[in-house]
Design a protein around this motif. Structure first.
Motif, PDB file in Angstrom:
ATOM      1  N   GLY A 122      -6.874   4.375  -2.581  1.00 57.00           N
ATOM      2  CA  GLY A 122      -8.096   3.618  -2.815  1.00 57.00           C
ATOM      3  C   GLY A 122      -8.692   3.905  -4.178  1.00 57.00           C
ATOM      4  O   GLY A 122      -9.148   3.001  -4.889  1.00 57.00           O
ATOM      5  N   TRP A 123      -8.672   5.187  -4.572  1.00 55.32           N
ATOM      6  CA  TRP A 123      -9.177   5.568  -5.891  1.00 55.32           C
ATOM      7  C   TRP A 123      -8.379   4.882  -6.996  1.00 55.32           C
ATOM      8  O   TRP A 123      -8.946   4.393  -7.973  1.00 55.32           O
ATOM      9  CB  TRP A 123      -9.091   7.084  -6.061  1.00 55.32           C
ATOM     10  N   ALA A 124      -7.068   4.826  -6.817  1.00 57.30           N
ATOM     11  CA  ALA A 124      -6.205   4.215  -7.834  1.00 57.30           C
ATOM     12  C   ALA A 124      -6.554   2.747  -8.036  1.00 57.30           C
ATOM     13  O   ALA A 124      -6.556   2.249  -9.175  1.00 57.30           O
ATOM     14  CB  ALA A 124      -4.740   4.365  -7.440  1.00 57.30           C
ATOM     15  N   GLY A 125      -6.858   2.047  -6.928  1.00 59.07           N
ATOM     16  CA  GLY A 125      -7.225   0.638  -7.045  1.00 59.07           C
ATOM     17  C   GLY A 125      -8.482   0.449  -7.881  1.00 59.07           C
ATOM     18  O   GLY A 125      -8.539  -0.423  -8.761  1.00 59.07           O
ATOM     19  N   HIS A 141       4.159  -2.244 -12.691  1.00 56.44           N
ATOM     20  CA  HIS A 141       5.110  -1.443 -11.928  1.00 56.44           C
ATOM     21  C   HIS A 141       4.686   0.026 -11.820  1.00 56.44           C
ATOM     22  O   HIS A 141       5.243   0.777 -11.014  1.00 56.44           O
ATOM     23  CB  HIS A 141       6.511  -1.544 -12.550  1.00 56.44           C
ATOM     24  N   LEU A 142       3.694   0.421 -12.631  1.00 56.01           N
ATOM     25  CA  LEU A 142       3.174   1.788 -12.545  1.00 56.01           C
ATOM     26  C   LEU A 142       1.931   1.888 -11.654  1.00 56.01           C
ATOM     27  O   LEU A 142       1.313   2.942 -11.560  1.00 56.01           O
ATOM     28  CB  LEU A 142       2.829   2.315 -13.942  1.00 56.01           C
ATOM     29  N   THR A 143       1.588   0.790 -10.983  1.00 56.82           N
ATOM     30  CA  THR A 143       0.407   0.793 -10.125  1.00 56.82           C
ATOM     31  C   THR A 143       0.745   0.460  -8.674  1.00 56.82           C
ATOM     32  O   THR A 143      -0.156   0.372  -7.844  1.00 56.82           O
ATOM     33  CB  THR A 143      -0.636  -0.226 -10.622  1.00 56.82           C
ATOM     34  N   LYS A 144       2.046   0.290  -8.371  1.00 59.17           N
ATOM     35  CA  LYS A 144       2.452  -0.083  -7.022  1.00 59.17           C
ATOM     36  C   LYS A 144       3.604   0.791  -6.540  1.00 59.17           C
ATOM     37  O   LYS A 144       4.448   1.223  -7.334  1.00 59.17           O
ATOM     38  CB  LYS A 144       2.891  -1.549  -6.966  1.00 59.17           C
ATOM     39  N   ALA A 145       3.628   1.031  -5.233  1.00 61.73           N
ATOM     40  CA  ALA A 145       4.739   1.758  -4.620  1.00 61.73           C
ATOM     41  C   ALA A 145       6.000   0.906  -4.663  1.00 61.73           C
ATOM     42  O   ALA A 145       5.930  -0.329  -4.770  1.00 61.73           O
ATOM     43  CB  ALA A 145       4.398   2.119  -3.179  1.00 61.73           C
ATOM     44  N   ASN A 153       2.907   4.432  -7.847  1.00 61.98           N
ATOM     45  CA  ASN A 153       1.462   4.299  -8.034  1.00 61.98           C
ATOM     46  C   ASN A 153       1.028   5.502  -8.859  1.00 61.98           C
ATOM     47  O   ASN A 153       0.606   6.532  -8.326  1.00 61.98           O
ATOM     48  CB  ASN A 153       0.750   4.274  -6.673  1.00 61.98           C
ATOM     49  N   LEU A 154       1.166   5.352 -10.172  1.00 58.60           N
ATOM     50  CA  LEU A 154       0.964   6.485 -11.079  1.00 58.60           C
ATOM     51  C   LEU A 154      -0.464   7.050 -11.037  1.00 58.60           C
ATOM     52  O   LEU A 154      -0.629   8.281 -11.027  1.00 58.60           O
ATOM     53  CB  LEU A 154       1.335   6.094 -12.508  1.00 58.60           C
ATOM     54  N   PRO A 155      -1.506   6.222 -11.018  1.00 63.94           N
ATOM     55  CA  PRO A 155      -2.851   6.806 -10.949  1.00 63.94           C
ATOM     56  C   PRO A 155      -3.054   7.665  -9.703  1.00 63.94           C
ATOM     57  O   PRO A 155      -3.653   8.744  -9.781  1.00 63.94           O
ATOM     58  CB  PRO A 155      -3.764   5.574 -10.933  1.00 63.94           C
ATOM     59  N   ILE A 373       4.303   5.801  -1.248  1.00 65.97           N
ATOM     60  CA  ILE A 373       4.192   5.183   0.082  1.00 65.97           C
ATOM     61  C   ILE A 373       2.852   4.479   0.203  1.00 65.97           C
ATOM     62  O   ILE A 373       1.807   5.126   0.097  1.00 65.97           O
ATOM     63  CB  ILE A 373       4.322   6.233   1.201  1.00 65.97           C
ATOM     64  N   PRO A 374       2.852   3.154   0.419  1.00 62.45           N
ATOM     65  CA  PRO A 374       1.594   2.452   0.667  1.00 62.45           C
ATOM     66  C   PRO A 374       1.145   2.722   2.104  1.00 62.45           C
ATOM     67  O   PRO A 374       1.797   2.295   3.056  1.00 62.45           O
ATOM     68  CB  PRO A 374       1.962   0.978   0.456  1.00 62.45           C
ATOM     69  N   LEU A 375       0.055   3.409   2.275  1.00 62.60           N
ATOM     70  CA  LEU A 375      -0.315   3.869   3.607  1.00 62.60           C
ATOM     71  C   LEU A 375      -0.904   2.772   4.496  1.00 62.60           C
ATOM     72  O   LEU A 375      -0.753   2.791   5.706  1.00 62.60           O
ATOM     73  CB  LEU A 375      -1.318   5.022   3.496  1.00 62.60           C
ATOM     74  N   GLY A 376      -1.587   1.795   3.868  1.00 59.61           N
ATOM     75  CA  GLY A 376      -2.139   0.704   4.656  1.00 59.61           C
ATOM     76  C   GLY A 376      -3.009   1.193   5.788  1.00 59.61           C
ATOM     77  O   GLY A 376      -3.861   2.071   5.625  1.00 59.61           O
ATOM     78  N   GLU A 377      -2.771   0.664   6.965  1.00 56.91           N
ATOM     79  CA  GLU A 377      -3.622   0.978   8.112  1.00 56.91           C
ATOM     80  C   GLU A 377      -3.353   2.368   8.685  1.00 56.91           C
ATOM     81  O   GLU A 377      -4.057   2.800   9.608  1.00 56.91           O
ATOM     82  CB  GLU A 377      -3.420  -0.067   9.205  1.00 56.91           C
ATOM     83  N   LEU A 378      -2.368   3.073   8.136  1.00 54.81           N
ATOM     84  CA  LEU A 378      -2.110   4.422   8.628  1.00 54.81           C
ATOM     85  C   LEU A 378      -3.330   5.315   8.480  1.00 54.81           C
ATOM     86  O   LEU A 378      -3.539   6.252   9.246  1.00 54.81           O
ATOM     87  CB  LEU A 378      -0.917   5.032   7.878  1.00 54.81           C
ATOM     88  N   ALA A 379      -4.177   4.971   7.482  1.00 54.09           N
ATOM     89  CA  ALA A 379      -5.384   5.777   7.269  1.00 54.09           C
ATOM     90  C   ALA A 379      -6.307   5.757   8.477  1.00 54.09           C
ATOM     91  O   ALA A 379      -7.096   6.682   8.673  1.00 54.09           O
ATOM     92  CB  ALA A 379      -6.134   5.268   6.034  1.00 54.09           C
TER      93      ALA A 379
END
Length: 467
Positions: A122-125, A141-145, A153-155, A373-379
């Motif tokens: 979320g912070w990276a977004g 390509h440096l902002t997405k899994a 997701n480098l940030p 890993i894009p966590l999505g709803e796992l949070a």
């Protein structure tokens, strides 16, 4: 078995462990505020209002706050009398024994580890959007899994490592950084309230409960004030990190209860004011956005506010990340010291007086998860792990009052055992309002924990080896 536990983990803790005792009640209160005020207030307030609670999101926050309050009073009693690193893990060890403590620690790893990776995403977004607004465009390509078409997701990866290095420097330096960023994000919240409060239109609060109190839709989604309470409970999950700092407090018996209760009361008041103001200036149907506070200010004509709010959110989420990583390392430190994971991770750096190896391991694992890993709803699973730990703490208070009635308790719950019993009921109720998918993830994680315990931990436990 209980006698063995008490020999290995005497109920008169706070002994010297090599960790530096430097935190005050003020530091602990800001630690709790830093861990709690973040995603919940800047993001989930709008989502809960638009999709589950309507203007009654204020009631959702109150319900969640009451449940957390019962748990906070139980935490305060145990932290002042039992203490030690590891939060609910350490308390469960004393109250219930090793296996229950292991499972509680396993659930806390879910809360803190997955929570940190989710918040980093979320912070990276917010970071990428703010950088774009300022004219700095990062390669996509440096902002997405990888599974989303990017490389990393480098940030998100980088912020975890920055905070990992800060934690390795020392807890006092980390506390100072947290205090500064807490002030920044609280300033953002105060600015929002001052700019918005004069624009409240009470018509926006009608109907007050458009989704009712609780209903399960055909698609399995839960709606209503109670479902909203189970969602916004995410806003409270960071405050219990205060209890992981017991061994680094100057005066834990006094400062821990103060830090726990003060941070929870402060955060609850802020949540009520902000959610009431937000739904008063903007119709709840428009708040299903990733930045409802910025959206509200922009709609009121304060177009410069997006950058201001983004700055506050970036600072705010950094404090949440810092507190989550801190709590994660201290829980694993305690588990390692008890032999349930490798004893290598309970070694303390003699110069910095920090458990550097466990901090480094956490940085490696969480940064990889956050970056790839894009966590999505796992949070959402964080909530159920938190609620489970709160329930065990409340039960622990009841059990220790029976098994150790003469234990010195610098802070005692009023109306015992009504407070911890109410905590069990309230937190259990919120768990029941969570979606079935969240329960499936929780059960799967628990099964993995049971397997790990019987494959490794039970054979290396200090408690077992001393029997």
């Amino acid at each position: 078995m209980l006698k063995q536990i008490l020999r290995k983990k005497p109920i008169q803790p706070h002994a010297h462990t090599g960790l530096k005792k430097c935190l005050t009640a003020f530091d602990l209160a800001l630690l709790g505020i830093g861990g709690a005020i973040g995603t919940g207030i800047f993001v989930l307030t709008g989502i809960a209002a638009a999709t589950q609670s309507g203007p009654a999101v204020v009631i959702s926050f109150i319900i969640a706050g009451i449940a957390a309050g019962f748990a906070a009073l139980s935490y305060a009693e145990l932290s002042s009398s039992v203490g030690g690193s590891g939060s609910a893990y350490g308390y469960s060890y004393i109250a219930f024994g090793e296996f229950t403590a292991w499972m509680m620690g396993w659930m806390l790893l879910l809360e803190y580890g997955v929570g940190a990776a989710a918040v980093a995403n979320g912070w990276a977004g917010y970071f990428v959007n703010t950088a774009t607004n300022l004219g700095f465009h990062m390669p996509e390509h440096l902002t997405k899994a990888p599974v989303l078409g990017g490389s990393i997701n480098l940030p998100a990866f980088a912020i975890i490592w920055i905070l990992t290095l800060l934690l390795m420097v020392g807890v006092k330096a980390s506390a100072r950084a947290n205090n500064i960023m807490v002030i920044i994000k609280l300033s953002t919240i105060v600015t929002f309230i001052l700019l918005s409060i004069g624009h409240i239109n009470t018509d926006n609060w009608q109907p007050f409960t458009p989704f009712g109190w609780f209903e399960t839709l055909d698609n399995g989604k839960n709606i209503g004030v109670l479902a909203g309470a189970s969602l916004v409970f995410f806003a409270y999950f960071g405050f219990d990190a205060v209890s992981t700092a017991a061994e680094e407090c100057k005066n834990p018996q006094r400062d821990l209860p103060i830090g726990l209760i003060a941070s929870l009361l402060f955060c609850t008041i802020i949540y009520i004011i902000v959610s009431g103001t937000l739904t008063g200036v903007v119709p709840y149907t428009e708040l299903n956005t990733s930045s409802p506070v910025a959206y509200a200010l922009t709609k009121l004509g304060y177009h410069w506010s997006s950058t201001l709010v983004a700055t506050g959110v970036i600072a705010g989420l950094i404090t949440v990340l810092l507190v989550l990583l801190y709590g994660l390392t201290r829980i694993l430190f305690a588990m390692s010291r008890d032999g349930l994971i490798s004893p290598v991770f309970s070694e303390v750096n003699p110069d910095r007086q920090t458990p550097s190896k466990i901090i480094l391991m956490c940085g490696i694992v969480v940064s990889i998860v956050a970056g790839f890993i894009p966590l999505g709803e796992l949070a959402e699973t964080v909530n159920i792990g938190t609620l489970a730990s709160f329930i065990m703490v409340c039960i622990g208070v009841i059990r220790l009052r029976v098994t150790h009635p003469n234990l010195e308790r610098p802070f005692k719950n009023p109306f015992n055992p009504l407070i911890p019993i109410a905590g069990v009921i309230a937190c259990g109720g919120l768990m029941s309002f969570l979606p079935a998918e969240t329960w499936h993830r929780f059960i799967s994680w628990a099964i993995v924990g049971v397997v790990f315990y019987f494959v490794y931990s039970i054979h290396h436990s200090n408690l077992r080896s001393s029997s």
